[in-house]
Design a protein around this motif. Structure first.
Motif, PDB file in Angstrom:
ATOM      1  N   ALA A 243      37.119  11.299  51.325  1.00 53.36           N
ATOM      2  CA  ALA A 243      37.358  12.418  50.571  1.00 53.36           C
ATOM      3  C   ALA A 243      37.732  13.418  51.302  1.00 53.36           C
ATOM      4  O   ALA A 243      38.483  14.498  51.320  1.00 53.36           O
ATOM      5  N   ILE A 244      36.969  13.511  52.638  1.00 52.73           N
ATOM      6  CA  ILE A 244      37.202  14.501  53.660  1.00 52.73           C
ATOM      7  C   ILE A 244      38.619  14.290  54.352  1.00 52.73           C
ATOM      8  O   ILE A 244      39.096  15.413  54.539  1.00 52.73           O
ATOM      9  N   ALA A 245      39.071  13.186  54.461  1.00 52.05           N
ATOM     10  CA  ALA A 245      40.317  12.811  55.139  1.00 52.05           C
ATOM     11  C   ALA A 245      41.377  13.357  54.033  1.00 52.05           C
ATOM     12  O   ALA A 245      42.428  14.360  54.454  1.00 52.05           O
ATOM     13  N   ASP A 246      41.098  13.418  52.577  1.00 54.33           N
ATOM     14  CA  ASP A 246      42.045  14.271  51.968  1.00 54.33           C
ATOM     15  C   ASP A 246      42.457  15.419  52.031  1.00 54.33           C
ATOM     16  O   ASP A 246      43.591  16.122  51.529  1.00 54.33           O
ATOM     17  N   LEU A 247      41.390  16.136  52.599  1.00 52.26           N
ATOM     18  CA  LEU A 247      41.347  17.576  52.645  1.00 52.26           C
ATOM     19  C   LEU A 247      41.990  18.260  54.007  1.00 52.26           C
ATOM     20  O   LEU A 247      42.266  19.368  53.937  1.00 52.26           O
ATOM     21  N   ALA A 248      42.564  17.200  54.856  1.00 48.96           N
ATOM     22  CA  ALA A 248      42.759  17.787  56.036  1.00 48.96           C
ATOM     23  C   ALA A 248      44.202  18.783  55.997  1.00 48.96           C
ATOM     24  O   ALA A 248      43.827  19.887  56.867  1.00 48.96           O
ATOM     25  N   PRO A 249      45.050  18.803  55.121  1.00 46.22           N
ATOM     26  CA  PRO A 249      45.859  20.048  55.354  1.00 46.22           C
ATOM     27  C   PRO A 249      45.366  21.253  54.690  1.00 46.22           C
ATOM     28  O   PRO A 249      46.167  22.389  55.080  1.00 46.22           O
ATOM     29  N   PHE A 250      44.326  21.173  54.187  1.00 46.35           N
ATOM     30  CA  PHE A 250      43.748  22.635  53.619  1.00 46.35           C
ATOM     31  C   PHE A 250      42.997  23.290  54.751  1.00 46.35           C
ATOM     32  O   PHE A 250      42.734  24.526  54.376  1.00 46.35           O
TER      33      PHE A 250
ATOM     34  N   ALA B 160      40.399  25.231  57.303  1.00 43.72           N
ATOM     35  CA  ALA B 160      39.064  25.659  57.133  1.00 43.72           C
ATOM     36  C   ALA B 160      38.536  26.236  55.727  1.00 43.72           C
ATOM     37  O   ALA B 160      37.362  26.117  55.300  1.00 43.72           O
ATOM     38  N   ARG B 161      39.607  26.475  54.888  1.00 45.47           N
ATOM     39  CA  ARG B 161      39.472  26.875  53.580  1.00 45.47           C
ATOM     40  C   ARG B 161      38.601  25.919  52.695  1.00 45.47           C
ATOM     41  O   ARG B 161      38.118  26.309  51.582  1.00 45.47           O
ATOM     42  N   ALA B 162      38.832  24.705  52.977  1.00 51.71           N
ATOM     43  CA  ALA B 162      38.118  23.496  52.318  1.00 51.71           C
ATOM     44  C   ALA B 162      36.903  23.075  52.779  1.00 51.71           C
ATOM     45  O   ALA B 162      36.517  22.341  52.557  1.00 51.71           O
ATOM     46  N   ASP B 163      36.262  23.973  53.665  1.00 51.57           N
ATOM     47  CA  ASP B 163      35.068  23.628  54.193  1.00 51.57           C
ATOM     48  C   ASP B 163      33.623  23.194  53.272  1.00 51.57           C
ATOM     49  O   ASP B 163      33.028  22.230  53.273  1.00 51.57           O
ATOM     50  N   ARG B 164      33.854  24.112  52.095  1.00 52.85           N
ATOM     51  CA  ARG B 164      32.818  23.847  51.437  1.00 52.85           C
ATOM     52  C   ARG B 164      33.216  22.673  50.456  1.00 52.85           C
ATOM     53  O   ARG B 164      32.115  21.984  50.197  1.00 52.85           O
ATOM     54  N   LEU B 165      34.236  22.301  50.344  1.00 48.98           N
ATOM     55  CA  LEU B 165      34.672  21.000  49.792  1.00 48.98           C
ATOM     56  C   LEU B 165      34.239  19.852  50.516  1.00 48.98           C
ATOM     57  O   LEU B 165      33.821  18.798  50.107  1.00 48.98           O
ATOM     58  N   ARG B 166      34.273  19.891  51.976  1.00 47.49           N
ATOM     59  CA  ARG B 166      33.948  19.086  52.922  1.00 47.49           C
ATOM     60  C   ARG B 166      32.401  18.824  52.706  1.00 47.49           C
ATOM     61  O   ARG B 166      31.766  17.746  52.617  1.00 47.49           O
TER      62      ARG B 166
ATOM     63  N   ARG C 272      26.244  19.704  61.887  1.00 47.55           N
ATOM     64  CA  ARG C 272      27.236  20.514  61.092  1.00 47.55           C
ATOM     65  C   ARG C 272      26.830  19.905  59.513  1.00 47.55           C
ATOM     66  O   ARG C 272      27.224  21.122  58.689  1.00 47.55           O
ATOM     67  N   VAL C 273      26.287  19.028  59.262  1.00 44.87           N
ATOM     68  CA  VAL C 273      25.828  18.706  58.094  1.00 44.87           C
ATOM     69  C   VAL C 273      24.847  19.539  57.419  1.00 44.87           C
ATOM     70  O   VAL C 273      24.912  20.232  56.331  1.00 44.87           O
ATOM     71  N   ALA C 274      23.779  19.881  58.422  1.00 45.72           N
ATOM     72  CA  ALA C 274      22.634  20.805  57.863  1.00 45.72           C
ATOM     73  C   ALA C 274      23.179  22.109  57.700  1.00 45.72           C
ATOM     74  O   ALA C 274      22.829  22.846  56.684  1.00 45.72           O
ATOM     75  N   GLU C 275      23.988  22.594  58.723  1.00 46.06           N
ATOM     76  CA  GLU C 275      24.611  24.051  58.509  1.00 46.06           C
ATOM     77  C   GLU C 275      25.495  24.264  57.171  1.00 46.06           C
ATOM     78  O   GLU C 275      25.320  25.042  56.562  1.00 46.06           O
ATOM     79  N   GLY C 276      26.420  23.251  57.128  1.00 45.34           N
ATOM     80  CA  GLY C 276      27.268  23.256  55.979  1.00 45.34           C
ATOM     81  C   GLY C 276      26.494  23.232  54.836  1.00 45.34           C
ATOM     82  O   GLY C 276      26.900  23.822  53.579  1.00 45.34           O
ATOM     83  N   GLY C 277      25.393  22.519  54.691  1.00 48.78           N
ATOM     84  CA  GLY C 277      24.492  22.279  53.403  1.00 48.78           C
ATOM     85  C   GLY C 277      23.949  23.720  53.059  1.00 48.78           C
ATOM     86  O   GLY C 277      23.827  23.974  51.920  1.00 48.78           O
ATOM     87  N   ALA C 278      23.559  24.370  54.020  1.00 47.29           N
ATOM     88  CA  ALA C 278      23.027  25.553  53.695  1.00 47.29           C
ATOM     89  C   ALA C 278      23.965  26.691  53.003  1.00 47.29           C
ATOM     90  O   ALA C 278      23.661  27.224  52.218  1.00 47.29           O
ATOM     91  N   LEU C 279      25.186  26.652  53.679  1.00 46.33           N
ATOM     92  CA  LEU C 279      26.192  27.392  53.205  1.00 46.33           C
ATOM     93  C   LEU C 279      26.667  26.878  51.743  1.00 46.33           C
ATOM     94  O   LEU C 279      26.852  28.034  51.185  1.00 46.33           O
ATOM     95  N   LEU C 280      26.701  25.605  51.455  1.00 48.54           N
ATOM     96  CA  LEU C 280      27.070  25.058  50.458  1.00 48.54           C
ATOM     97  C   LEU C 280      26.129  25.419  49.273  1.00 48.54           C
ATOM     98  O   LEU C 280      26.314  25.919  48.206  1.00 48.54           O
ATOM     99  N   LYS C 281      24.769  25.385  49.429  1.00 48.55           N
ATOM    100  CA  LYS C 281      23.897  25.867  48.770  1.00 48.55           C
ATOM    101  C   LYS C 281      23.970  27.118  48.199  1.00 48.55           C
ATOM    102  O   LYS C 281      24.023  27.251  46.842  1.00 48.55           O
ATOM    103  N   GLN C 282      24.256  28.028  49.239  1.00 43.25           N
ATOM    104  CA  GLN C 282      24.323  29.285  48.796  1.00 43.25           C
ATOM    105  C   GLN C 282      25.602  29.625  47.783  1.00 43.25           C
ATOM    106  O   GLN C 282      25.583  30.450  46.828  1.00 43.25           O
TER     107      GLN C 282
END
Lengths: 310, 310
Positions: free
Chosen positions: B284-291, B293-299, B11-21
């Motif tokens: 930080a990730i717990a704070d994002l719960a109500p947002f 999938a839209r907050a995935d990049r913030l995660r 999840r971190v590796a995949e998210g990292g690639a999307l985040l980088k982009q």
């Protein structure tokens, strides 16, 4: 309004005494507002707040703050409200002096007869205190304690930023530095001072109109008045730099000439510079016509800036 | 949202690639906004604008700007509008680096692998460019080109000033300087970094909520997220200062230790510091719960700040 039986010189002398009294009274109110807005602290940041207080409190003519409260009074803005705007512009002015005095800039050890901030504290503290004073100036204008609508506060902040940033005061400082050691033509010297000192004085006069939600004509007149007073102030400064003693100035005299800066005195001669300052003063007074007797202290001030000895 | 069949590391590796982009795409938009807001000039102030552009353009991760545009996107704020707020916070960050690098402060010759501003230009120009960048940052927020109501702009300016002045970033820098050569307890080190770097990162995350007129709960959550990310970021910075090479950092490594500064690594050890950073990331990730999938990049970003190598 002016008593027509009075001669100009007696009018100036009488107005000067009233102005002196009024400036002292308003300066005390502004001083108290600054004191309140910059409370001393006891934590690890105590040195920062001490330096901010040192740089801002206990000195100066408060010309900019006086313009803010006096123009605001034309529109019946409360003194408490106007004093916050005055404190804000005095903090911005103080930050510019702290940074100007740094060794890398004008390298001035004295300011108003006291050690400059980096001499009293140290260079790093002076840099940070200047930075934080600028932030504080904007913070005060944004605060709802200023008791003006969000629109009015935004209007103040936009005018303030325009006057003090790269297109205003700081831009003027840069042009001034770049011009050292070169003979600049009159138009360039006028332009650089219009930016370096003129913009903030103009804003100060305009700020009362913004706060008082003046008509566009009233605002334009106070803006024009402030522009003329700012220009006259700078010419008087150049004259003082040549004619006054270090004791009168509370700082080193003759510095501009020594730094190879083009001054109004060098370009126009002392008499020419005095004439130009007088012309600007008359123009500033003409701008005030529609405000009647309520603007008498602003008229006195227009004379004062060219008559002062420090 | 997270696919539950993925392991955390994939999840971190995949998210990292999307985040980088995504970070690269947003950074380009922010860069273009800064370029537009700081046009080069040709007059006597050209050197000032050149220095402002040099200090701000062409570099950095744009972490603060990214937070501003990405939190704003949660509330469907237009990217053009958010990019102005992002440009403003990046200018403020840039001014703080320019002044931090000065000889009287950290005395750093290099920044992001390039000569620092006072080395590329000179000290006086660097002082003025920093000053003018701060003014510009406030000017941008006040401008009606930001297409937000006066109330929203005032809200942004007040939060921005609070985060960056004597009670925020600059106060933290002062406490940091005052603490050099002394062993500070963990609570003080946490406090100084919460001010020095944390406040502006927190503001960046909160700015999207202000611009998007979020509910008080949403705003408090993004504020809390920003606080945790800011703290994790600083701990990761301390770890990098110990473990990374100068080439990776683009600046001198091991400087904090050499300057006798109390670091999280010195206080907690490398492992302890890594654990604390991971704890903050989870918070930080717990704070994002109500947002959702839209907050995935913030995660992803919350992981990124502790995984980065520069």
């Amino acid at each position: 309004m002016t008593n027509p039986t009075h001669t100009l010189s007696s009018r100036v002398a009488e107005g000067g005494a009233l102005l002196k009294q009024d400036m002292a009274a308003r300066a005390a109110v502004i001083e108290s507002a600054i004191d309140h807005l910059l409370p001393p602290t006891t934590g690890g940041d105590a040195r920062l707040w001490d330096a901010m207080r040192y740089a801002t409190l206990g000195g100066g003519k408060r010309l900019r703050g006086y313009l803010a409260v006096t123009t605001a009074a034309l529109f019946d803005v409360s003194e408490t409200q106007a004093a916050r705007v005055a404190a804000s512009v005095e903090m911005l002015h103080a930050y510019s002096l702290v940074h100007d005095d740094l060794p890398a800039m004008d390298d001035d050890d004295m300011r108003r007869g006291q050690p400059s901030t980096h001499r009293k504290f140290d260079e790093a503290t002076a840099i940070l205190a200047g930075d934080a004073l600028q932030t504080k100036a904007f913070e005060i204008l944004a605060s709802n304690k200023t008791h003006a609508s969000a629109e009015v506060r935004i209007d103040l902040i936009a005018a303030f930023a325009d006057a003090s940033g790269a297109a205003g005061m700081v831009g003027g400082q840069m042009i001034d530095m770049e011009g050292e050691g070169r003979a600049l033509p009159l138009a360039e010297v006028s332009h650089l001072h219009a930016l370096k000192t003129g913009c903030l004085i103009r804003y100060s006069a305009e700020s009362g109109a913004i706060l008082g939600q003046a008509t566009p004509d009233q605002r334009a007149r106070l803006r024009s008045y402030g522009t003329a007073v700012g220009a006259a102030f700078q010419i008087a400064d150049d004259i003082l730099d040549t004619t006054a003693t270090a004791e009168e100035l509370g700082k080193t005299a003759g510095k501009d000439e020594a730094a190879g800066k083009s001054t109004f005195v060098a370009l126009l001669g002392i008499d020419g510079a005095r004439k130009e300052a007088a012309r600007l003063t008359e123009q500033a007074i003409a701008d005030l016509a529609p405000f009647g007797a309520r603007a008498d202290r602003l008229r006195d001030l227009a004379y004062y800036v060219i008559e002062r000895r420090n």
